[in-house]
Scaffold this active site. Structure first.
Site, PDB file in Angstrom:
ATOM      1  N   MET A   1      57.002  63.707  -1.144  1.00  0.00           N
ATOM      2  CA  MET A   1      58.181  62.841  -1.274  1.00  0.00           C
ATOM      3  C   MET A   1      59.428  63.522  -0.709  1.00  0.00           C
ATOM      4  SD  MET A   1      57.438  61.485  -5.110  1.00  0.00           S
ATOM      5  CE  MET A   1      56.794  63.054  -5.650  1.00  0.00           C
TER       6      MET A   1
ATOM      7  N   ASP B   1      48.579  50.840  -7.222  1.00  0.00           N
ATOM      8  CA  ASP B   1      49.757  51.270  -6.468  1.00  0.00           C
ATOM      9  C   ASP B   1      49.625  50.825  -5.023  1.00  0.00           C
ATOM     10  OD1 ASP B   1      50.666  52.638  -8.629  1.00  0.00           O
ATOM     11  OD2 ASP B   1      50.043  54.616  -7.919  1.00  0.00           O
TER      12      ASP B   1
ATOM     13  N   LYS C   1      55.093  50.236  -5.424  1.00  0.00           N
ATOM     14  CA  LYS C   1      56.495  50.262  -5.031  1.00  0.00           C
ATOM     15  C   LYS C   1      56.571  50.287  -3.516  1.00  0.00           C
ATOM     16  CE  LYS C   1      57.384  52.617  -9.304  1.00  0.00           C
ATOM     17  NZ  LYS C   1      57.075  53.855  -9.970  1.00  0.00           N
TER      18      LYS C   1
HETATM   19  C1  LIG Z   1      54.449  59.364  -5.798  1.00  0.00           C
HETATM   20  S1  LIG Z   1      53.598  60.619  -4.938  1.00  0.00           S
HETATM   21  C2  LIG Z   1      51.954  60.350  -5.514  1.00  0.00           C
HETATM   22  C3  LIG Z   1      51.042  61.510  -5.273  1.00  0.00           C
HETATM   23  C4  LIG Z   1      49.595  61.222  -5.653  1.00  0.00           C
HETATM   24  N1  LIG Z   1      49.450  61.015  -7.083  1.00  0.00           N
HETATM   25  C5  LIG Z   1      48.659  62.319  -5.193  1.00  0.00           C
HETATM   26  O1  LIG Z   1      48.116  63.066  -6.033  1.00  0.00           O
HETATM   27  O2  LIG Z   1      48.444  62.446  -3.976  1.00  0.00           O
HETATM   28  C6  LIG Z   1      53.613  59.960  -3.315  1.00  0.00           C
HETATM   29  C7  LIG Z   1      53.775  61.033  -2.253  1.00  0.00           C
HETATM   30  O3  LIG Z   1      52.537  61.677  -2.025  1.00  0.00           O
HETATM   31  C8  LIG Z   1      52.417  62.019  -0.679  1.00  0.00           C
HETATM   32  N2  LIG Z   1      51.241  61.332  -0.138  1.00  0.00           N
HETATM   33  C9  LIG Z   1      50.428  60.479  -0.791  1.00  0.00           C
HETATM   34  N3  LIG Z   1      49.406  60.090   0.002  1.00  0.00           N
HETATM   35  C10 LIG Z   1      49.594  60.711   1.195  1.00  0.00           C
HETATM   36  C11 LIG Z   1      48.873  60.746   2.416  1.00  0.00           C
HETATM   37  N4  LIG Z   1      47.746  60.045   2.577  1.00  0.00           N
HETATM   38  N5  LIG Z   1      49.354  61.519   3.415  1.00  0.00           N
HETATM   39  C12 LIG Z   1      50.467  62.247   3.270  1.00  0.00           C
HETATM   40  N6  LIG Z   1      51.187  62.257   2.136  1.00  0.00           N
HETATM   41  C13 LIG Z   1      50.757  61.518   1.105  1.00  0.00           C
HETATM   42  C14 LIG Z   1      53.703  61.621   0.025  1.00  0.00           C
HETATM   43  O4  LIG Z   1      54.556  62.739  -0.005  1.00  0.00           O
HETATM   44  C15 LIG Z   1      54.189  60.522  -0.904  1.00  0.00           C
HETATM   45  O5  LIG Z   1      55.586  60.403  -0.819  1.00  0.00           O
END
Ligand SMILES: C[S@@+](CC[C@H](N)C(=O)[O-])C[C@H]1O[C@@H](n2cnc3c(N)ncnc32)[C@H](O)[C@@H]1O
Length: 246
Positions: A168, A33, A54
């Site tokens: 998100m 990803d 994406k």
């Molecule tokens: C499609 S989701 C995937 C989540 C991922 N599987 C997890 O467990 O962290 C993506 C969302 O996770 C959050 N996110 C992921 N990494 C982040 C980070 N390092 N800091 C803040 N938000 C994060 C944001 O809200 C982003 O829009």
């Protein structure tokens, strides 16, 4: 096992598991990803690297195509690693990928990762739970318009009296805040917005439910809502809590 779904953790390459790093270092093929891109540095030289992320602006790779690629490579290669940001089963469509592999009869295994839902608040010095202040936490996707929430949904969130983590949520956070206030959550409830948690570009800004308009930070961004979001336990308590002015 030929295909491993590996949680890459929240961003800092040191926050992948020991097992995840070992598998990544021995994979023939890595499908990753966009949020997991920094971890690709742990792959062995010569491994085939496929970005199925994406990234904003580009056309997203449809999930069906990712599933197909996993199955194809799973049939052909010794060891395939599907590297996913955070944990593979937290808002990551990991279950669909496992089902596609199972349906094709391909052996697979899932390696958990530290979800940003947990690492984001912790990195911001916010304890998700705290005796007397938060005895539960809820993680929800802010991807959908809260106008479509079922009746009672916002009320149930508020009734838990715990911490609410919104992932998100960039598009709908204002509407979400409004729904929560309408359901009885105080407009003064602290909100911490955490961007790119655990990476060098991490940014944190603190506001309140009523002041949510102040929070304009780019993706990846999550919101922590609740009394604990007003706490900052970071050792040096850096004074970077103000939301940027626009
Ligand atoms: C499609 S989701 C995937 C989540 C991922 N599987 C997890 O467990 O962290 C993506 C969302 O996770 C959050 N996110 C992921 N990494 C982040 C980070 N390092 N800091 C803040 N938000 C994060 C944001 O809200 C982003 O829009």
């Amino acid at each position: 096992v030929t295909v491993f779904l590996v949680g890459a953790g929240p961003g800092d390459p040191e926050l992948i598991s020991v097992r995840g790093a070992r598998l990544l270092g021995s994979a023939d093929v890595v499908l990753h990803d966009s949020l997991a891109r920094p971890l690709v540095a742990l792959a062995r030289p010569g491994a085939e690297i496929l970005d199925v992320g994406k990234s904003p602006g580009s056309t997203p790779v449809p999930q069906s195509q990712i599933n197909r690629l996993l199955v194809e490579h799973g049939r052909r290669s010794q060891r395939v690693v599907r590297l996913k940001g955070g944990d593979p089963f937290v808002f990551a469509r990991g279950a669909e990928e496992v089902r596609a592999l199972q349906a094709a009869g391909i052996e697979n295994s899932v390696v958990p990762g530290i979800s940003a839902a947990l690492a984001g608040p912790t990195s911001a010095g916010v304890p998700l739970t705290l005796r007397g202040l938060a005895r539960a936490f809820t993680v929800l996707t802010g991807h959908e318009d809260p106008a479509n929430w079922s009746s009672g949904y916002a009320g149930a969130l508020v009734a838990l009296r715990g911490t609410i983590v919104v992932m998100m949520g960039t598009t709908y956070i204002r509407q979400i805040a409004r729904r929560l206030m309408d359901a009885g959550l105080s407009p003064d409830t602290p909100v911490a917005a955490v961007r790119a948690a655990t990476t060098r570009t991490e940014e944190i800004c603190r506001s309140t439910l009523a002041g949510i308009d102040d929070v304009v930070l780019p993706s990846p961004l999550l919101f922590v809502i609740g009394g604990v979001a007003g706490i900052d336990l970071r050792p040096l308590a850096p004074n970077n809590n103000a939301c940027p002015q626009w």
